[in-house]
Design an enzyme around this catalytic site. Sequence first.
Site, PDB file in Angstrom:
ATOM      1  N   THR A  21       0.811  -1.218   0.000  1.00  0.00           N
ATOM      2  CA  THR A  21       0.000   0.000   0.000  1.00  0.00           C
ATOM      3  C   THR A  21       0.845   1.269   0.000  1.00  0.00           C
ATOM      4  O   THR A  21       2.038   1.252   0.305  1.00  0.00           O
ATOM      5  CB  THR A  21      -0.915   0.033   1.237  1.00  0.00           C
ATOM      6  N   ASP A  22       0.168   2.358  -0.312  1.00  0.00           N
ATOM      7  CA  ASP A  22       0.786   3.674  -0.193  1.00  0.00           C
ATOM      8  C   ASP A  22       0.535   4.220   1.211  1.00  0.00           C
ATOM      9  O   ASP A  22      -0.018   3.514   2.069  1.00  0.00           O
ATOM     10  CB  ASP A  22       0.262   4.617  -1.282  1.00  0.00           C
ATOM     11  N   ALA A  23       0.874   5.467   1.449  1.00  0.00           N
ATOM     12  CA  ALA A  23       0.729   6.057   2.782  1.00  0.00           C
ATOM     13  C   ALA A  23      -0.727   6.103   3.245  1.00  0.00           C
ATOM     14  O   ALA A  23      -0.993   6.134   4.440  1.00  0.00           O
ATOM     15  CB  ALA A  23       1.332   7.463   2.803  1.00  0.00           C
ATOM     16  N   GLY A  24      -1.664   6.073   2.310  1.00  0.00           N
ATOM     17  CA  GLY A  24      -3.076   6.110   2.661  1.00  0.00           C
ATOM     18  C   GLY A  24      -3.698   4.746   2.886  1.00  0.00           C
ATOM     19  O   GLY A  24      -4.907   4.641   3.093  1.00  0.00           O
ATOM     20  N   VAL A  26      -3.912   2.358   0.616  1.00  0.00           N
ATOM     21  CA  VAL A  26      -4.510   1.892  -0.636  1.00  0.00           C
ATOM     22  C   VAL A  26      -3.436   1.161  -1.440  1.00  0.00           C
ATOM     23  O   VAL A  26      -2.281   1.609  -1.504  1.00  0.00           O
ATOM     24  CB  VAL A  26      -5.069   3.091  -1.446  1.00  0.00           C
TER      25      VAL A  26
END
Length: 151
Positions: A21-24, A26
């Site tokens: 995932t990314d920082a969010g 997602v």
Amino acid sequence: MRAQIELEPFAHRCRVYYEDTDAGGVVYYVNYLKFMERARTERLRALGFAQSAMAQENLLFVVHSSEARYHAPARLDDELRVTAQVLELNRASLSFVQQVWREKDATLLCEGQFLVACVRADTFKPRAIPPALRAAFAEAGDPGTHSNAGD
């Protein structure tokens, strides 16, 4: 003409980890390609063809081209079902259609098509798909394994 029986496509299950995932939280878009690569690898393994053993027989499968469409995001801890179905089987290539679904709500997240070439491991030159593997795909009922099997 042979009647086609509608079978569920091969599916590999996996979970979304933090590293996907990314920082969010997602899933980063390119990781869907990794999930689909794993499903193709497990598809071969389920037919009795481990890629490590095939490499020792001077055979590799390499992605020639890919296309992906993204519909909805996967998130951290989602359980995914990734399908891998042969759309077309040619002399030295396979065309796969694949989908990534979120299990808990049966949401289609991503779908794609991949052209995978069969090559010699030592030269990366095209080579014919072995008859045993061709027969295994046909026996498993993949829809694309009948019409072009002799090309």
